[in-house]
Design a protein around this motif. Sequence first.
Motif, PDB file in Angstrom:
ATOM      1  N   ARG A 211      -0.215  -1.762 -83.761  1.00  0.00           N
ATOM      2  CA  ARG A 211       0.745  -2.169 -82.726  1.00  0.00           C
ATOM      3  C   ARG A 211       0.020  -2.917 -81.611  1.00  0.00           C
ATOM      4  N   THR A 212      -1.155  -2.443 -81.247  1.00  0.00           N
ATOM      5  CA  THR A 212      -1.934  -3.101 -80.197  1.00  0.00           C
ATOM      6  C   THR A 212      -2.249  -4.541 -80.583  1.00  0.00           C
ATOM      7  N   MET A 213      -2.655  -4.755 -81.824  1.00  0.00           N
ATOM      8  CA  MET A 213      -2.987  -6.108 -82.270  1.00  0.00           C
ATOM      9  C   MET A 213      -1.731  -6.984 -82.312  1.00  0.00           C
ATOM     10  N   ARG A 214      -0.628  -6.441 -82.783  1.00  0.00           N
ATOM     11  CA  ARG A 214       0.620  -7.216 -82.785  1.00  0.00           C
ATOM     12  C   ARG A 214       0.998  -7.626 -81.367  1.00  0.00           C
ATOM     13  N   ASP A 215       0.853  -6.688 -80.417  1.00  0.00           N
ATOM     14  CA  ASP A 215       1.155  -6.996 -79.020  1.00  0.00           C
ATOM     15  C   ASP A 215       0.215  -8.062 -78.472  1.00  0.00           C
ATOM     16  N   MET A 216      -1.058  -7.981 -78.823  1.00  0.00           N
ATOM     17  CA  MET A 216      -2.026  -8.975 -78.348  1.00  0.00           C
ATOM     18  C   MET A 216      -1.712 -10.364 -78.906  1.00  0.00           C
ATOM     19  N   ILE A 217      -1.331 -10.422 -80.155  1.00  0.00           N
ATOM     20  CA  ILE A 217      -0.962 -11.707 -80.767  1.00  0.00           C
ATOM     21  C   ILE A 217       0.256 -12.285 -80.046  1.00  0.00           C
ATOM     22  N   ARG A 218       1.263 -11.442 -79.853  1.00  0.00           N
ATOM     23  CA  ARG A 218       2.480 -11.904 -79.173  1.00  0.00           C
ATOM     24  C   ARG A 218       2.159 -12.373 -77.752  1.00  0.00           C
TER      25      ARG A 218
ATOM     26  N   MET B 281       9.951 -28.852 -79.733  1.00  0.00           N
ATOM     27  CA  MET B 281      10.200 -28.039 -80.901  1.00  0.00           C
ATOM     28  C   MET B 281       9.403 -26.733 -80.792  1.00  0.00           C
ATOM     29  N   THR B 282      10.077 -25.634 -80.972  1.00  0.00           N
ATOM     30  CA  THR B 282       9.419 -24.335 -80.923  1.00  0.00           C
ATOM     31  C   THR B 282       8.846 -24.005 -82.286  1.00  0.00           C
ATOM     32  N   VAL B 283       7.589 -23.574 -82.302  1.00  0.00           N
ATOM     33  CA  VAL B 283       6.931 -23.170 -83.537  1.00  0.00           C
ATOM     34  C   VAL B 283       7.129 -21.666 -83.704  1.00  0.00           C
TER      35      VAL B 283
ATOM     36  N   SER C  93      -0.539 -13.535 -76.635  1.00  0.00           N
ATOM     37  CA  SER C  93      -1.344 -14.754 -76.683  1.00  0.00           C
ATOM     38  C   SER C  93      -0.497 -15.974 -77.017  1.00  0.00           C
ATOM     39  N   LEU C  94       0.507 -15.796 -77.852  1.00  0.00           N
ATOM     40  CA  LEU C  94       1.266 -16.943 -78.370  1.00  0.00           C
ATOM     41  C   LEU C  94       2.530 -17.283 -77.590  1.00  0.00           C
ATOM     42  N   VAL C  95       3.246 -16.293 -77.106  1.00  0.00           N
ATOM     43  CA  VAL C  95       4.505 -16.565 -76.418  1.00  0.00           C
ATOM     44  C   VAL C  95       4.301 -17.463 -75.191  1.00  0.00           C
ATOM     45  N   PRO C  96       3.307 -17.197 -74.335  1.00  0.00           N
ATOM     46  CA  PRO C  96       3.120 -18.087 -73.182  1.00  0.00           C
ATOM     47  C   PRO C  96       2.762 -19.528 -73.576  1.00  0.00           C
ATOM     48  N   ALA C  97       2.239 -19.701 -74.782  1.00  0.00           N
ATOM     49  CA  ALA C  97       1.899 -21.041 -75.276  1.00  0.00           C
ATOM     50  C   ALA C  97       3.104 -21.726 -75.925  1.00  0.00           C
ATOM     51  N   GLY C  98       4.269 -21.063 -75.913  1.00  0.00           N
ATOM     52  CA  GLY C  98       5.486 -21.669 -76.420  1.00  0.00           C
ATOM     53  C   GLY C  98       5.872 -21.309 -77.842  1.00  0.00           C
ATOM     54  N   PHE C  99       5.152 -20.391 -78.465  1.00  0.00           N
ATOM     55  CA  PHE C  99       5.475 -19.973 -79.824  1.00  0.00           C
ATOM     56  C   PHE C  99       6.551 -18.897 -79.801  1.00  0.00           C
ATOM     57  N   GLN C 100       7.401 -18.900 -80.823  1.00  0.00           N
ATOM     58  CA  GLN C 100       8.339 -17.801 -81.048  1.00  0.00           C
ATOM     59  C   GLN C 100       7.663 -16.889 -82.059  1.00  0.00           C
ATOM     60  N   VAL C 101       7.521 -15.601 -81.736  1.00  0.00           N
ATOM     61  CA  VAL C 101       6.749 -14.688 -82.571  1.00  0.00           C
ATOM     62  C   VAL C 101       7.625 -13.572 -83.117  1.00  0.00           C
ATOM     63  N   HIS C 102       7.565 -13.393 -84.439  1.00  0.00           N
ATOM     64  CA  HIS C 102       8.197 -12.266 -85.119  1.00  0.00           C
ATOM     65  C   HIS C 102       7.075 -11.372 -85.608  1.00  0.00           C
TER      66      HIS C 102
END
Length: 121
Positions: free
Chosen positions: A12-19, A1-3, A21-30
């Motif tokens: 923008r830099t922080m949004r990119d850093m969050i994405r 299940m994708t979270v 960090s999370l995408v490789p761990a399997g999260f879908q990020v908006h």
Amino acid sequence: MTVTVLAVDDSRTMRDMIRMSLVPAGFQVHLAEDGVHGVEVLRDIAPDAIITDINMPRMDGFGFIDAVRQQDTHRATPILVLTTESAPELKQRARSAGATGWIVKPFDPEKLVKALTLVTG
């Protein structure tokens, strides 16, 4: 299940850093650039968790948390505050508004993943 996670931050830099960090761990990020945009994005998605900054233009994190908690569909959605602020009174204000947790920037990507994993079960 994708979270699915909504990350709300005016940097923008922080949004990119969050994405990144999370995408490789399997999260879908908006992503959203402030609280107003975050509320708009919530009309189209039902995230499993939300990350928000506090200091943002148009609608700050406290206003955003209030707006999220006023929506029946998001009353129980976990909200993690990710901010440079560390004052205890601000943490308490966020908890009173409905925040689930608080992480101080700069953040450790592994700790962010662990925190999201904990709150989303």
